[in-house]
Design a protein around this motif. Structure first.
Motif, PDB file in Angstrom:
ATOM      1  N   GLU A  65     -24.516  -8.393  -6.898  1.00 12.24           N
ATOM      2  CA  GLU A  65     -23.310  -7.678  -6.466  1.00 12.24           C
ATOM      3  C   GLU A  65     -23.619  -6.203  -6.217  1.00 12.24           C
ATOM      4  O   GLU A  65     -23.151  -5.605  -5.245  1.00 12.24           O
ATOM      5  N   PHE A  66     -24.434  -5.634  -7.109  1.00  6.71           N
ATOM      6  CA  PHE A  66     -24.833  -4.221  -6.953  1.00  6.71           C
ATOM      7  C   PHE A  66     -25.581  -4.025  -5.639  1.00  6.71           C
ATOM      8  O   PHE A  66     -25.279  -3.120  -4.857  1.00  6.71           O
ATOM      9  N   PHE A  67     -26.573  -4.884  -5.394  1.00 12.83           N
ATOM     10  CA  PHE A  67     -27.342  -4.744  -4.151  1.00 12.83           C
ATOM     11  C   PHE A  67     -26.409  -4.843  -2.944  1.00 12.83           C
ATOM     12  O   PHE A  67     -26.538  -4.077  -1.982  1.00 12.83           O
ATOM     13  N   ALA A  68     -25.466  -5.781  -2.996  1.00 12.24           N
ATOM     14  CA  ALA A  68     -24.531  -5.937  -1.876  1.00 12.24           C
ATOM     15  C   ALA A  68     -23.716  -4.663  -1.684  1.00 12.24           C
ATOM     16  O   ALA A  68     -23.507  -4.201  -0.562  1.00 12.24           O
TER      17      ALA A  68
ATOM     18  N   ALA B  19     -30.293  -6.183   0.618  1.00 15.17           N
ATOM     19  CA  ALA B  19     -30.375  -7.621   0.382  1.00 15.17           C
ATOM     20  C   ALA B  19     -31.013  -7.901  -0.977  1.00 15.17           C
ATOM     21  O   ALA B  19     -30.714  -8.891  -1.644  1.00 15.17           O
ATOM     22  N   GLU B  20     -31.895  -7.016  -1.392  1.00 18.21           N
ATOM     23  CA  GLU B  20     -32.630  -7.225  -2.651  1.00 18.21           C
ATOM     24  C   GLU B  20     -33.156  -5.883  -3.136  1.00 18.21           C
ATOM     25  O   GLU B  20     -32.982  -4.850  -2.493  1.00 18.21           O
ATOM     26  N   GLY B  21     -33.874  -5.947  -4.278  1.00 17.88           N
ATOM     27  CA  GLY B  21     -34.413  -4.715  -4.845  1.00 17.88           C
ATOM     28  C   GLY B  21     -35.604  -4.197  -4.054  1.00 17.88           C
ATOM     29  O   GLY B  21     -36.194  -4.898  -3.240  1.00 17.88           O
ATOM     30  N   ASP B  22     -35.940  -2.949  -4.339  1.00 13.38           N
ATOM     31  CA  ASP B  22     -37.098  -2.316  -3.714  1.00 13.38           C
ATOM     32  C   ASP B  22     -38.342  -2.798  -4.463  1.00 13.38           C
ATOM     33  O   ASP B  22     -38.377  -2.752  -5.691  1.00 13.38           O
ATOM     34  N   PRO B  23     -39.372  -3.267  -3.749  1.00 12.39           N
ATOM     35  CA  PRO B  23     -40.576  -3.754  -4.451  1.00 12.39           C
ATOM     36  C   PRO B  23     -41.234  -2.691  -5.321  1.00 12.39           C
ATOM     37  O   PRO B  23     -41.976  -3.025  -6.249  1.00 12.39           O
ATOM     38  N   GLU B  24     -40.952  -1.410  -5.079  1.00 11.64           N
ATOM     39  CA  GLU B  24     -41.542  -0.348  -5.910  1.00 11.64           C
ATOM     40  C   GLU B  24     -40.752  -0.114  -7.206  1.00 11.64           C
ATOM     41  O   GLU B  24     -41.178   0.650  -8.062  1.00 11.64           O
ATOM     42  N   ASP B  25     -39.590  -0.758  -7.354  1.00  7.20           N
ATOM     43  CA  ASP B  25     -38.750  -0.517  -8.533  1.00  7.20           C
ATOM     44  C   ASP B  25     -39.258  -1.285  -9.755  1.00  7.20           C
ATOM     45  O   ASP B  25     -39.690  -2.439  -9.639  1.00  7.20           O
TER      46      ASP B  25
END
Ligand code: SAM
Length: 206
Positions: free
Chosen positions: A156-159, A164-170
């Motif tokens: 829900e947060f990403f939306a 669409a999804e998290g940052d791969p660096e996170d």
């Protein structure tokens, strides 16, 4: 193409959109509100283009020195441009994975959406180093991306922030362990002073 913070593409896309997220603006106002009444020296970790340091300096005209550190050449370039001609500001390259070597003299250490890029073990030791960098009474205010409590809330947060999804660096951590790591580092009055979904303001005083 380099799609990390080290490259220009991600940095330009980020700088173009950051001022438009209402939750971020609210979080920044809360961060300013959490700082000591007087701020003479401020350190901004993972400063990006220096947005937070500039907000602190606008709110505290008494600032004599601001140190803005980041490891991204593209971000450092933007910070140099922002602060060109301001002798109070030092913009420098620093990887937060490496030990923080600064005077123990800051009234405020601020960070915006940056420390979550570090491994959890390094977050903990960085909190120790930030505590050491503050003068007694100084405040650490970390406006951060945090892990949401459930996968549904995370989605829900990403939306809500248009991703669409998290940052791969996170490498996001939940709020609670981070507050514990801050207490273990020696901070007092540690709390999550503001939160909107996956954004949180984590504050502690030396
Ligand atoms: C989402 S941006 C936030 C920038 C700025 N603090 C702001 O509030 O707009 C994340 C920043 O963290 C920096 N960063 C990520 N990992 C880092 C590291 N290990 N050392 C220093 N800076 C880092 C990136 O280069 C980038 O500028």
């Amino acid at each position: 193409m380099d799609t990390t913070w080290q490259g220009h593409a991600k940095v330009e896309e980020y700088l173009e959109r950051i001022g438009r997220l209402p939750a971020r603006i609210t979080g920044e106002a809360e961060l300013l509100d959490a700082l000591p009444a007087e701020v003479h020296r401020v350190l901004d970790l993972g400063c990006g283009d220096g947005r937070l340091a500039a907000l602190v300096m606008d709110a505290h005209p008494e600032v004599e020195a601001a140190v803005a550190l980041d490891r991204s050449p593209a971000m450092l370039g933007a910070a140099h441009t922002r602060f060109a001609g301001d002798p109070r500001v030092t913009v420098a390259a620093h990887d937060m994975a490496d030990p923080l070597v600064v005077d123990e003299s800051f009234d405020a250490v601020v960070s915006g959406f940056a420390i979550h890029h570090l491994a959890h073990d390094r977050k903990r030791t960085l909190f120790d180093e930030i505590h050491a960098a503050l003068r007694p009474g100084g405040v650490f205010a970390n406006l951060e991306v945090v892990e949401c409590a459930t996968p549904a809330l995370q989605a829900e947060f990403f939306a809500r922030i248009g991703r669409a999804e998290g940052d791969p660096e996170d490498v996001c951590a939940p709020v609670e362990p981070q507050l514990e790591w801050m207490r273990a580092a020696g901070f007092t009055d540690v709390d999550c002073q503001w939160r909107w979904r996956g954004f949180a303001l984590l504050v502690g005083r030396k």
